[in-house]
Motif scaffolding. Structure first.
Motif, PDB file in Angstrom:
ATOM      1  N   ALA A  93       0.872  -1.210  -0.096  1.00 51.72           N
ATOM      2  CA  ALA A  93       0.171  -0.082   0.054  1.00 51.72           C
ATOM      3  C   ALA A  93       0.756   1.395  -0.078  1.00 51.72           C
ATOM      4  CB  ALA A  93      -0.905  -0.049   1.334  1.00 51.72           C
ATOM      5  N   TRP A  94       1.875   1.186   0.569  1.00 48.79           N
ATOM      6  CA  TRP A  94       2.780   2.271   0.899  1.00 48.79           C
ATOM      7  C   TRP A  94       3.630   2.477  -0.537  1.00 48.79           C
ATOM      8  CZ3 TRP A  94       5.649   3.319   6.064  1.00 48.79           C
ATOM      9  CH2 TRP A  94       6.205   4.456   6.113  1.00 48.79           C
ATOM     10  N   TRP A  95       3.937   1.486  -1.175  1.00 49.29           N
ATOM     11  CA  TRP A  95       4.730   1.705  -2.537  1.00 49.29           C
ATOM     12  C   TRP A  95       3.632   2.234  -3.501  1.00 49.29           C
ATOM     13  CZ3 TRP A  95       3.795  -1.213  -6.982  1.00 49.29           C
ATOM     14  CH2 TRP A  95       4.808  -0.748  -7.917  1.00 49.29           C
ATOM     15  N   VAL A  96       2.538   1.365  -3.582  1.00 44.57           N
ATOM     16  CA  VAL A  96       1.578   2.136  -4.317  1.00 44.57           C
ATOM     17  C   VAL A  96       1.204   3.428  -4.211  1.00 44.57           C
ATOM     18  CG1 VAL A  96      -0.861   1.568  -5.216  1.00 44.57           C
ATOM     19  CG2 VAL A  96       0.469  -0.232  -5.051  1.00 44.57           C
ATOM     20  N   GLY A  97       0.947   3.895  -3.196  1.00 46.35           N
ATOM     21  CA  GLY A  97       0.743   5.352  -2.859  1.00 46.35           C
ATOM     22  C   GLY A  97       1.779   6.317  -3.173  1.00 46.35           C
ATOM     23  N   ASP A  98       3.155   6.037  -3.038  1.00 47.69           N
ATOM     24  CA  ASP A  98       4.216   6.662  -3.389  1.00 47.69           C
ATOM     25  C   ASP A  98       4.468   6.736  -5.107  1.00 47.69           C
ATOM     26  OD1 ASP A  98       4.746   7.178  -0.708  1.00 47.69           O
ATOM     27  OD2 ASP A  98       6.795   6.347  -0.762  1.00 47.69           O
ATOM     28  N   THR A  99       4.148   5.315  -5.498  1.00 47.84           N
ATOM     29  CA  THR A  99       4.354   5.301  -6.811  1.00 47.84           C
ATOM     30  C   THR A  99       3.312   6.356  -7.680  1.00 47.84           C
ATOM     31  OG1 THR A  99       5.216   3.238  -6.876  1.00 47.84           O
ATOM     32  CG2 THR A  99       4.423   3.873  -8.952  1.00 47.84           C
ATOM     33  N   LEU A 100       2.042   6.189  -7.159  1.00 47.94           N
ATOM     34  CA  LEU A 100       0.980   7.011  -7.911  1.00 47.94           C
ATOM     35  C   LEU A 100       1.328   8.691  -7.671  1.00 47.94           C
ATOM     36  CD1 LEU A 100      -2.048   4.973  -7.120  1.00 47.94           C
ATOM     37  CD2 LEU A 100      -0.941   5.364  -9.295  1.00 47.94           C
ATOM     38  N   GLY A 101       1.801   8.965  -6.465  1.00 51.77           N
ATOM     39  CA  GLY A 101       2.113  10.000  -6.142  1.00 51.77           C
ATOM     40  C   GLY A 101       3.303  10.505  -7.204  1.00 51.77           C
ATOM     41  N   VAL A 102       4.232   9.918  -7.505  1.00 54.78           N
ATOM     42  CA  VAL A 102       5.304  10.207  -8.333  1.00 54.78           C
ATOM     43  C   VAL A 102       4.667  10.387  -9.924  1.00 54.78           C
ATOM     44  CG1 VAL A 102       7.337   9.364  -9.570  1.00 54.78           C
ATOM     45  CG2 VAL A 102       7.190   9.349  -7.052  1.00 54.78           C
ATOM     46  N   LEU A 103       3.989   9.490 -10.263  1.00 50.64           N
ATOM     47  CA  LEU A 103       3.191   9.411 -11.451  1.00 50.64           C
ATOM     48  C   LEU A 103       2.281  10.413 -11.854  1.00 50.64           C
ATOM     49  CD1 LEU A 103       2.733   5.619 -11.933  1.00 50.64           C
ATOM     50  CD2 LEU A 103       4.465   6.681 -12.973  1.00 50.64           C
ATOM     51  N   VAL A 104       1.695  10.940 -10.880  1.00 48.74           N
ATOM     52  CA  VAL A 104       0.654  12.108 -11.012  1.00 48.74           C
ATOM     53  C   VAL A 104       1.552  13.349 -10.817  1.00 48.74           C
ATOM     54  CG1 VAL A 104      -1.383  13.004 -10.187  1.00 48.74           C
ATOM     55  CG2 VAL A 104      -1.332  10.629 -10.566  1.00 48.74           C
ATOM     56  N   PHE A 105       2.313  13.580  -9.895  1.00 48.43           N
ATOM     57  CA  PHE A 105       2.688  15.010  -9.470  1.00 48.43           C
ATOM     58  C   PHE A 105       3.765  15.195  -9.854  1.00 48.43           C
ATOM     59  CE2 PHE A 105      -0.755  14.117  -6.399  1.00 48.43           C
ATOM     60  CZ  PHE A 105      -1.536  15.115  -6.655  1.00 48.43           C
ATOM     61  N   PRO A 107       5.343  15.305 -13.035  1.00 48.00           N
ATOM     62  CA  PRO A 107       4.965  15.741 -14.213  1.00 48.00           C
ATOM     63  C   PRO A 107       4.267  17.311 -13.944  1.00 48.00           C
ATOM     64  CG  PRO A 107       4.045  13.463 -14.680  1.00 48.00           C
ATOM     65  CD  PRO A 107       4.375  13.716 -13.299  1.00 48.00           C
ATOM     66  N   VAL A 108       3.573  17.266 -12.949  1.00 53.35           N
ATOM     67  CA  VAL A 108       2.968  18.652 -12.533  1.00 53.35           C
ATOM     68  C   VAL A 108       4.046  19.469 -11.999  1.00 53.35           C
ATOM     69  CG1 VAL A 108       1.404  19.735 -10.811  1.00 53.35           C
ATOM     70  CG2 VAL A 108       0.523  17.542 -12.170  1.00 53.35           C
ATOM     71  N   MET A 109       4.724  19.012 -11.242  1.00 52.67           N
ATOM     72  CA  MET A 109       5.948  19.655 -10.653  1.00 52.67           C
ATOM     73  C   MET A 109       6.957  20.152 -11.452  1.00 52.67           C
ATOM     74  SD  MET A 109       4.931  20.205  -7.670  1.00 52.67           S
ATOM     75  CE  MET A 109       6.494  21.359  -7.114  1.00 52.67           C
ATOM     76  N   GLN A 115      13.643  22.063 -15.632  1.00 52.91           N
ATOM     77  CA  GLN A 115      14.650  22.552 -16.575  1.00 52.91           C
ATOM     78  C   GLN A 115      14.908  21.898 -17.832  1.00 52.91           C
ATOM     79  OE1 GLN A 115      15.937  25.621 -15.855  1.00 52.91           O
ATOM     80  NE2 GLN A 115      14.914  25.587 -14.070  1.00 52.91           N
ATOM     81  N   PRO A 116      15.070  22.459 -18.791  1.00 51.63           N
ATOM     82  CA  PRO A 116      14.931  23.799 -19.408  1.00 51.63           C
ATOM     83  C   PRO A 116      13.545  24.503 -19.305  1.00 51.63           C
ATOM     84  CG  PRO A 116      15.317  22.456 -21.198  1.00 51.63           C
ATOM     85  CD  PRO A 116      14.927  21.554 -20.227  1.00 51.63           C
ATOM     86  N   ARG A 117      13.380  25.758 -18.640  1.00 49.39           N
ATOM     87  CA  ARG A 117      12.082  26.530 -18.583  1.00 49.39           C
ATOM     88  C   ARG A 117      11.625  26.619 -19.718  1.00 49.39           C
ATOM     89  NH1 ARG A 117       9.863  25.561 -15.056  1.00 49.39           N
ATOM     90  NH2 ARG A 117       8.251  27.055 -15.381  1.00 49.39           N
ATOM     91  N   ASP A 118      12.267  26.958 -20.824  1.00 49.55           N
ATOM     92  CA  ASP A 118      11.552  27.374 -22.072  1.00 49.55           C
ATOM     93  C   ASP A 118      10.845  26.076 -22.744  1.00 49.55           C
ATOM     94  OD1 ASP A 118      14.105  26.017 -22.457  1.00 49.55           O
ATOM     95  OD2 ASP A 118      14.310  26.852 -24.651  1.00 49.55           O
ATOM     96  N   GLU A 119      11.128  25.051 -21.951  1.00 49.68           N
ATOM     97  CA  GLU A 119      10.572  23.697 -22.792  1.00 49.68           C
ATOM     98  C   GLU A 119       9.216  23.187 -21.671  1.00 49.68           C
ATOM     99  OE1 GLU A 119      12.492  20.416 -24.250  1.00 49.68           O
ATOM    100  OE2 GLU A 119      14.079  21.590 -24.926  1.00 49.68           O
ATOM    101  N   TRP A 120       9.502  23.421 -20.405  1.00 54.24           N
ATOM    102  CA  TRP A 120       8.362  23.038 -19.542  1.00 54.24           C
ATOM    103  C   TRP A 120       7.314  23.920 -19.383  1.00 54.24           C
ATOM    104  CZ3 TRP A 120       7.433  18.428 -18.001  1.00 54.24           C
ATOM    105  CH2 TRP A 120       8.370  17.382 -18.276  1.00 54.24           C
ATOM    106  N   TRP A 125      -0.363  24.236 -18.558  1.00 55.86           N
ATOM    107  CA  TRP A 125      -1.607  23.727 -18.337  1.00 55.86           C
ATOM    108  C   TRP A 125      -1.977  22.420 -19.244  1.00 55.86           C
ATOM    109  CZ3 TRP A 125      -3.380  25.506 -14.283  1.00 55.86           C
ATOM    110  CH2 TRP A 125      -3.156  26.786 -13.860  1.00 55.86           C
ATOM    111  N   PRO A 126      -1.253  22.434 -20.332  1.00 56.18           N
ATOM    112  CA  PRO A 126      -1.654  20.819 -21.076  1.00 56.18           C
ATOM    113  C   PRO A 126      -1.358  19.623 -19.871  1.00 56.18           C
ATOM    114  CG  PRO A 126      -0.862  22.352 -22.550  1.00 56.18           C
ATOM    115  CD  PRO A 126      -0.473  22.954 -21.223  1.00 56.18           C
ATOM    116  N   VAL A 127      -0.328  19.789 -19.398  1.00 58.10           N
ATOM    117  CA  VAL A 127       0.328  18.550 -18.365  1.00 58.10           C
ATOM    118  C   VAL A 127      -0.769  18.789 -17.136  1.00 58.10           C
ATOM    119  CG1 VAL A 127       2.007  17.730 -17.506  1.00 58.10           C
ATOM    120  CG2 VAL A 127       2.292  18.220 -19.621  1.00 58.10           C
ATOM    121  N   ALA A 128      -0.469  19.885 -16.592  1.00 56.20           N
ATOM    122  CA  ALA A 128      -0.776  19.922 -14.972  1.00 56.20           C
ATOM    123  C   ALA A 128      -2.349  19.759 -14.834  1.00 56.20           C
ATOM    124  CB  ALA A 128      -0.418  21.346 -14.465  1.00 56.20           C
ATOM    125  N   LEU A 129      -2.932  20.417 -15.769  1.00 55.62           N
ATOM    126  CA  LEU A 129      -4.495  20.335 -15.609  1.00 55.62           C
ATOM    127  C   LEU A 129      -5.147  19.109 -15.536  1.00 55.62           C
ATOM    128  CD1 LEU A 129      -7.024  22.265 -14.847  1.00 55.62           C
ATOM    129  CD2 LEU A 129      -7.468  22.701 -17.336  1.00 55.62           C
TER     130      LEU A 129
END
Length: 188
Positions: A93-105, A107-109, A115-120, A125-129
């Motif tokens: 359960a801990w591993w699944v929770g952490d993995t889902l957190g990484v997979l979802v957040f 890309p948002v972060m 970096q590089p800022r000009d690419e991210w 909005w197309p990724v984070a939203l």
């Protein structure tokens, strides 16, 4: 973690140490994730090509998430806060929770600090939203499943309580009839 432990009631040295070790495990997981990303995904981290996405999600996300779950559970087990028979389920359960957190957040972060800022920056909005929307929907879905499971458990308990009540009532009927007959004899 320490604030949660402190709010849960009286804390001892063991609770503080376990909390600190769990926090260190989280930091070690972040470090391991960064090392794995640099080693297998490369820098700068763009996640623009499917191969790079697969290397990011399959290696660092899945492997680094093992660190915190392992360190945390070992700390809980050593402190006798977790029965060893429960460890595999809690670790999963801990591993699944952490993995889902990484997979979802992750890309948002990355859209905010990557970096590089000009690419991210243009992908913010197309990724984070969509990712935040999916996370919100998942959270609402989990809450609903928990609500339904609680209602199901309550109904099962009430059904079993009714069965037990009826069994006790049926078992007491014969002695009750005998007592009523004796009362009738005594009162005459």
């Amino acid at each position: 973690n320490l604030g949660f432990v402190a709010g849960a009631g009286p804390t001892g040295v063991v609770d503080v140490v376990v909390t600190a070790v769990i926090g260190a495990g989280v930091g070690l997981q972040a470090w391991a994730g960064a090392v794995l990303v640099k080693r297998f995904v490369g820098q700068p981290l763009r996640l623009a090509e499917p191969a790079q996405l697969w290397r990011f999600f399959c290696l660092p996300a899945l492997l680094a998430s093992c660190v915190s779950a392992s360190v945390g559970l070992i700390a809980l087990w050593i402190a006798d806060r977790l029965d060893s028979s429960q460890a595999p389920l809690h670790w999963a359960a801990w591993w699944v929770g952490d993995t889902l957190g990484v997979l979802v957040f992750a890309p948002v972060m990355l859209t905010w600090i990557g970096q590089p800022r000009d690419e991210w920056a243009p992908r913010r909005w197309p990724v984070a939203l969509p990712m935040l929307t999916v996370a919100l929907l998942m959270g609402l879905g989990i809450r609903e499943v928990i609500r339904l499971d609680t209602a199901r458990a309550r109904q099962a308990f009430e059904r079993e309580a009714d069965i037990a009540t009826n069994a006790v009532r049926a078992r007491l009927q014969t002695p009750l009839h005998a007592l009523e007959a004796m009362r009738g004899l005594v009162s005459e």
